[in-house]
Design an enzyme around this catalytic site. Structure first.
Site, mmCIF file in Angstrom:
data_model
loop_
_atom_site.group_PDB
_atom_site.id
_atom_site.type_symbol
_atom_site.label_atom_id
_atom_site.label_comp_id
_atom_site.label_asym_id
_atom_site.label_seq_id
_atom_site.Cartn_x
_atom_site.Cartn_y
_atom_site.Cartn_z
ATOM 1 N N HIS A 83 0.816 -1.222 0.000
ATOM 2 C CA HIS A 83 0.000 0.000 0.000
ATOM 3 C C HIS A 83 0.841 1.260 0.000
ATOM 4 O O HIS A 83 2.033 1.238 0.305
ATOM 5 C CB HIS A 83 -0.973 0.014 1.182
ATOM 6 C CG HIS A 83 -0.335 0.004 2.533
ATOM 7 N ND1 HIS A 83 0.373 1.069 3.049
ATOM 8 C CD2 HIS A 83 -0.306 -0.956 3.495
ATOM 9 C CE1 HIS A 83 0.782 0.771 4.269
ATOM 10 N NE2 HIS A 83 0.406 -0.460 4.562
ATOM 11 N N CYS A 115 2.866 -4.773 6.649
ATOM 12 C CA CYS A 115 2.634 -4.605 5.222
ATOM 13 C C CYS A 115 3.899 -4.150 4.514
ATOM 14 O O CYS A 115 4.949 -4.004 5.114
ATOM 15 C CB CYS A 115 1.526 -3.568 5.007
ATOM 16 S SG CYS A 115 -0.073 -4.046 5.710
#
Length: 181
Positions: free
Chosen positions: A134, A156
């Site tokens: 992301h 992430c």
């Protein structure tokens, strides 16, 4: 008008503009998810090398693009459980594309697989999930490439927003992703 008043007025205008920018960024005003590029320019494999802090897109063995990344706040080792701050290691796939993410666009990694879930549960923990590639969290896009100064995600793979738009346009659902130590 005195210099002091002029300075205060300029500071107030700047503060209002900055607040407006952050609010618009957080609310995703004007955000448009890029369309997928033509098939020959799409990745057929994604490689994340954690120690190199690099994400590379491949097509038929050739490099399409490479990007510097930030990882989970405790990046060494394979993700063991929810909240450990580690970025997983292994082979997964892109499960879905999220144009309305809490971070500027995101691609969901298929972690946890059955082995990950079983290993976490054997130790009495949940495996965690929502592992994504992301952009920067909404409201903080002004950080730009400064995000790379520290591993800041919860597990992430973080990239700058313009890089995420490029990755999003080149990676489709089902694309394999390998995360290496």
């Amino acid at each position: 008008m005195s210099r002091r008043r002029t300075g205060l007025a300029a500071a107030a205008i700047l503060a209002v503009a900055a607040t407006g920018f952050v609010v618009a960024d957080r609310a995703q005003i004007g955000r448009v998810a890029p369309d997928l590029v033509a098939e020959p320019e799409r990745a057929d494999r994604v490689l994340v090398e954690k120690s190199a802090r690099r994400l590379t897109l491949f097509r038929d063995g050739r490099v399409l693009a490479a990007y510097p990344v930030s990882l989970g706040f405790s990046p060494v080792g394979h993700k063991q459980r929810e909240g450990d701050g580690r970025t997983p290691e292994g082979v997964y796939a892109i499960a879905y594309r999220n144009p309305l993410s809490v971070a500027h666009l995101s691609l969901k990694v298929s972690y946890p697989n059955e082995a990950d879930a079983r290993a976490a549960q054997d130790t009495g923990y949940e495996p965690g999930g929502d592992i994504m590639i992301h952009g920067i969290m909404n409201g903080f896009s002004w950080l730009g490439r400064l995000h790379r100064l520290k591993d800041w995600t919860s597990g992430c793979v973080g990239v700058a927003n313009d890089e995420m738009a490029d990755i999003y346009a080149r990676v489709d659902v089902g694309t394999p992703i390998e995360l290496r130590p």
